[in-house]
Design an enzyme around this catalytic site. Sequence first.
Site, mmCIF file in Angstrom:
data_model
loop_
_atom_site.group_PDB
_atom_site.id
_atom_site.type_symbol
_atom_site.label_atom_id
_atom_site.label_comp_id
_atom_site.label_asym_id
_atom_site.label_seq_id
_atom_site.Cartn_x
_atom_site.Cartn_y
_atom_site.Cartn_z
ATOM 1 N N CYS A 248 -11.669 -63.714 -85.742
ATOM 2 C CA CYS A 248 -12.175 -62.609 -84.916
ATOM 3 C C CYS A 248 -13.185 -63.115 -83.888
ATOM 4 O O CYS A 248 -14.146 -63.796 -84.245
ATOM 5 C CB CYS A 248 -12.820 -61.565 -85.823
ATOM 6 S SG CYS A 248 -13.682 -60.271 -84.920
ATOM 7 N N ASP B 212 -22.196 -16.998 -76.887
ATOM 8 C CA ASP B 212 -21.139 -17.103 -77.899
ATOM 9 C C ASP B 212 -21.440 -16.242 -79.123
ATOM 10 O O ASP B 212 -20.560 -15.628 -79.714
ATOM 11 C CB ASP B 212 -20.978 -18.556 -78.363
ATOM 12 C CG ASP B 212 -20.467 -19.438 -77.244
ATOM 13 O OD1 ASP B 212 -20.243 -18.911 -76.140
ATOM 14 O OD2 ASP B 212 -20.302 -20.655 -77.479
ATOM 15 N N GLY B 213 -22.715 -16.223 -79.501
ATOM 16 C CA GLY B 213 -23.117 -15.497 -80.711
ATOM 17 C C GLY B 213 -22.788 -14.016 -80.607
ATOM 18 O O GLY B 213 -22.378 -13.386 -81.585
ATOM 19 N N SER C 132 15.203 -25.805 -62.245
ATOM 20 C CA SER C 132 14.350 -26.933 -61.882
ATOM 21 C C SER C 132 14.238 -26.936 -60.358
ATOM 22 O O SER C 132 14.876 -26.128 -59.686
ATOM 23 C CB SER C 132 14.946 -28.245 -62.389
ATOM 24 O OG SER C 132 16.255 -28.367 -61.930
ATOM 25 N N LYS D 271 1.624 -29.452 -58.512
ATOM 26 C CA LYS D 271 2.679 -29.555 -59.524
ATOM 27 C C LYS D 271 2.025 -30.063 -60.807
ATOM 28 O O LYS D 271 1.684 -31.237 -60.923
ATOM 29 C CB LYS D 271 3.779 -30.500 -59.071
ATOM 30 C CG LYS D 271 4.967 -30.504 -60.016
ATOM 31 C CD LYS D 271 6.133 -31.277 -59.433
ATOM 32 C CE LYS D 271 7.401 -31.115 -60.260
ATOM 33 N NZ LYS D 271 7.238 -31.505 -61.656
ATOM 34 N N LYS E 197 6.604 -35.193 -54.859
ATOM 35 C CA LYS E 197 5.861 -35.992 -55.843
ATOM 36 C C LYS E 197 4.992 -37.045 -55.190
ATOM 37 O O LYS E 197 5.288 -37.505 -54.091
ATOM 38 C CB LYS E 197 6.859 -36.688 -56.771
ATOM 39 C CG LYS E 197 7.542 -35.728 -57.709
ATOM 40 C CD LYS E 197 7.517 -36.293 -59.100
ATOM 41 C CE LYS E 197 8.406 -35.479 -60.014
ATOM 42 N NZ LYS E 197 8.515 -36.042 -61.322
ATOM 43 N N GLU F 93 2.838 -23.164 -66.537
ATOM 44 C CA GLU F 93 2.767 -24.484 -67.157
ATOM 45 C C GLU F 93 1.682 -24.509 -68.237
ATOM 46 O O GLU F 93 0.539 -24.133 -67.972
ATOM 47 C CB GLU F 93 2.433 -25.518 -66.068
ATOM 48 C CG GLU F 93 2.753 -26.940 -66.436
ATOM 49 C CD GLU F 93 4.193 -27.329 -66.084
ATOM 50 O OE1 GLU F 93 5.018 -26.442 -65.787
ATOM 51 O OE2 GLU F 93 4.475 -28.540 -66.118
ATOM 52 N N CYS G 92 -16.778 -61.637 -85.052
ATOM 53 C CA CYS G 92 -17.494 -62.002 -86.280
ATOM 54 C C CYS G 92 -16.952 -63.269 -86.940
ATOM 55 O O CYS G 92 -17.512 -63.735 -87.924
ATOM 56 C CB CYS G 92 -17.477 -60.849 -87.275
ATOM 57 S SG CYS G 92 -15.870 -60.593 -88.038
ATOM 58 N N CYS H 25 -18.129 -56.964 -89.534
ATOM 59 C CA CYS H 25 -17.838 -57.131 -88.105
ATOM 60 C C CYS H 25 -18.524 -56.030 -87.293
ATOM 61 O O CYS H 25 -18.251 -54.853 -87.489
ATOM 62 C CB CYS H 25 -16.324 -57.087 -87.887
ATOM 63 S SG CYS H 25 -15.845 -57.300 -86.173
HETATM 64 S S1 IVH Z 1 8.148 -23.484 -59.889
HETATM 65 C C1 IVH Z 1 12.356 -22.200 -59.330
HETATM 66 N N1 IVH Z 1 5.689 -24.334 -59.646
HETATM 67 O O1 IVH Z 1 8.025 -28.516 -62.437
HETATM 68 C C2 IVH Z 1 11.064 -22.857 -59.415
HETATM 69 N N2 IVH Z 1 7.115 -25.472 -61.162
HETATM 70 O O2 IVH Z 1 11.390 -28.643 -61.947
HETATM 71 C C3 IVH Z 1 10.619 -23.029 -60.809
HETATM 72 N N3 IVH Z 1 6.035 -27.307 -62.380
HETATM 73 O O3 IVH Z 1 9.491 -28.066 -65.320
HETATM 74 C C4 IVH Z 1 9.445 -23.865 -60.993
HETATM 75 N N4 IVH Z 1 4.048 -27.086 -61.459
HETATM 76 O O4 IVH Z 1 7.318 -26.868 -65.319
HETATM 77 C C5 IVH Z 1 6.878 -24.525 -60.257
HETATM 78 N N5 IVH Z 1 3.477 -24.970 -59.340
HETATM 79 C C6 IVH Z 1 4.647 -25.138 -59.952
HETATM 80 C C7 IVH Z 1 4.842 -26.151 -60.926
HETATM 81 C C8 IVH Z 1 6.109 -26.295 -61.499
HETATM 82 C C9 IVH Z 1 4.769 -27.759 -62.333
HETATM 83 C C10 IVH Z 1 7.092 -27.890 -63.227
HETATM 84 C C11 IVH Z 1 7.851 -26.886 -64.030
HETATM 85 C C12 IVH Z 1 9.253 -27.423 -64.111
HETATM 86 C C13 IVH Z 1 9.299 -28.407 -63.014
HETATM 87 C C14 IVH Z 1 10.248 -27.897 -61.971
#
Ligand code: IVH
Length: 702
Positions: free
Chosen positions: A438, A52-53, A101, A140, A344, A199, A441, A462
């Site tokens: 408490c 780092d230095g 999305s 994700k 998910k 992200e 204490c 305490c």
């Molecule tokens: S791709 C068209 N890849 O998930 C595709 N999104 O609804 C665009 N997210 O808010 C997104 N990990 O922030 C993609 N590996 C990943 C991701 C990712 C998280 C989030 C993204 C977005 C939501 C997608």
Amino acid sequence: MTNNLDLFSGAHESAPAPVVPDKVLFKLQQLRAQLNQWAHEYYVLDEPSVPDGEYDRVFQQLQALEGAYPSLVTPDSPTQRVIGAVLDGLAPVRHAVPMLSIRTETDNEATGAQAFDARVRRELELDESAPLVEYVAEPKFDGLAMNLRYENGVLLQATTRGDGEIGEDVTHNIRAIRQIPLSLPRDAGVPPVVEVRGEVYMRRADFVRLNARQQAAGAKSFANPRNAAAGSVRQLDSGISAQRPLSFFAYGLGEITPPAHGGPDFATHYAMLQALKSWGFPVAPQVCIAQGAPDLIAFHERMGADRADLPYEIDGVVYKVNSLALQRQLGFVTREPRWAVAHKYPAEEMPTRMEGLDVQVGRTGKLTPVARLAPVAVGGVIVTNATLHNLFEIRKKRVRVGDTVIVRRAGDVIPEVVGKVAGTRAAYVPNFRMPASCPICGSAVVREKGEANHRCTGGLFCPAQRKEALLHFAARRAMDIEGLGDKIVDQLVDGAVVRSLPDLYRLGLVALASLERMGEKSAQNLLDALEKSKSTTLARFLFGLGLRHVGETTAKDLARHFGSLDAIMAAEVEQLLQVRDIGPVVAASIHTFFAQPHNREVVEQLRACGVHWEEGAQRELGAQVLAGKSVVLTGTLPTLSRDQAKEMLEAAGAKVSGSVSKKTFCVVAGAEAGSKLAKAQELGLPVLDEAGMQALLQTGEL
Ligand code: IVH
């Protein structure tokens, strides 16, 4: 003041352009390239190649050279990451390419992945004899999506996703994220305009550290890493967000010229990710190519098993068709691409039996009801305790001992009881009550009007609050005991070596040197620091005692008003109310504190140990040349520290304020003053340097 001040005001433009020797230009480039390389190794590859230095030394060299040639500072220089801007609000920005999305599947691994693969095959009209579709599988990330716009290789703008069409400009904060390059390499085929998407997130360990820091500073803590990341990115004060440890993973592109589709280099999503990596962006190491549904299922399973051990939080996985040509063929439905899906994981929640309900006393005296649980695995970790936050949460969730409750775990956040499973109670169980005294204490427990939390009034007495009290006492703005950090305090309290503040001054060399990671030399240093701290001021001492509602300013006001500790300890509420800015709540808190015999005892013992200060005359009389005037300090003064300058101004009656407004009397500015100086100039306020401040303190006149 240094030339640096003019960096962003453009003031240097009017001066005749200095002749810059080629040697300097070359050196600047060389230093910046070297620092960028080292930062990339450190922050992205996690493989530092220099200490780092060494980095700091070269950084300072660059700073010095840029100081001498301010017109050569570029926004992508490593010195320009944190610019300290404070904004009034975040500006809306329309995305050049909407931020979409993705459709979410929550089914189990097999059906979720199979359903997606089947849809893709149907859309592409592939029959059963056709080969497997190639995908890219990615974690994700649980953070917030960011669009990073680079023009001619330089980061120009960072925007949040917003509603997908319009996001917010957060460039000032994103520049401080070391994993995000301020400029892209020249020779790696970077398009003239390219938007990198990914992200912004906070690592679990960074989140835990940040929350500890927030708590120690009496600031609010964050519920989970995602909230912490989002709150930090949307900060208006880039100085604050620069202290927030944020990270980044790239996973896609926005606008690009020439267009990515048809661009020569990227036939696949995976190749595009490799290019992003070669431009300096972090890409998650788990990202991989997957052939057909079977590989997707395996990836989902593998990530699910590893999830709890990852250094950051994920809430699922994402599958994307690898071929960009096939992606184009698949296209979009409304706002979602047909070529990607998010799969998910179920929330990390599990039912279990609540076997007991205890009350824990935290470092600030807050009483927290904690459920004792039949051990249950939640997201790969065995949970036996979960917080219920406060009495009102228990009432709201209607949980009682013996109930089957749902427990949720989010990363390293303390597990919590979400609610109960209906109709599981076997027998009558009395409603929970907060204890009146408490459990640690025995001091009285109170809940202030309008507050949800119960607190122990034991204060210094305490043990549960002792560590916090010791750290506060030792803080720089209190007794300033250098070297007394949390690691040592933990050992001192846990080993029952220190039970109260005065015990600190009774520590000997042998006891200290026997602590973990403490040599004789550091033990002696700590003893010296303790000795030095004995000579203090009444205000520091009062602040150090850590009375509720008595911050630094109130402590100073009290010291100035009463002049002696005995007078403060003897003061009735009415007398306390006479002090500037002290209202009924604060007055009551001070009065209650000194009414407790054990608190008086602590004060007496500290004095007996040799803690002393100058008492007597209320120094303000006659000397308060700046009474009631508001002064703002900014930048680094040549000889005085900020605290010293503040103390001197306050002793003359000034209120030292953090922000410049029309009501500001004057601004005292040192080197590297930033937006506050600019604001003062804009408002036409008087600006003084250190010498000017000294003169002001003599006469009170500008
Ligand atoms: S791709 C068209 N890849 O998930 C595709 N999104 O609804 C665009 N997210 O808010 C997104 N990990 O922030 C993609 N590996 C990943 C991701 C990712 C998280 C989030 C993204 C977005 C939501 C997608």
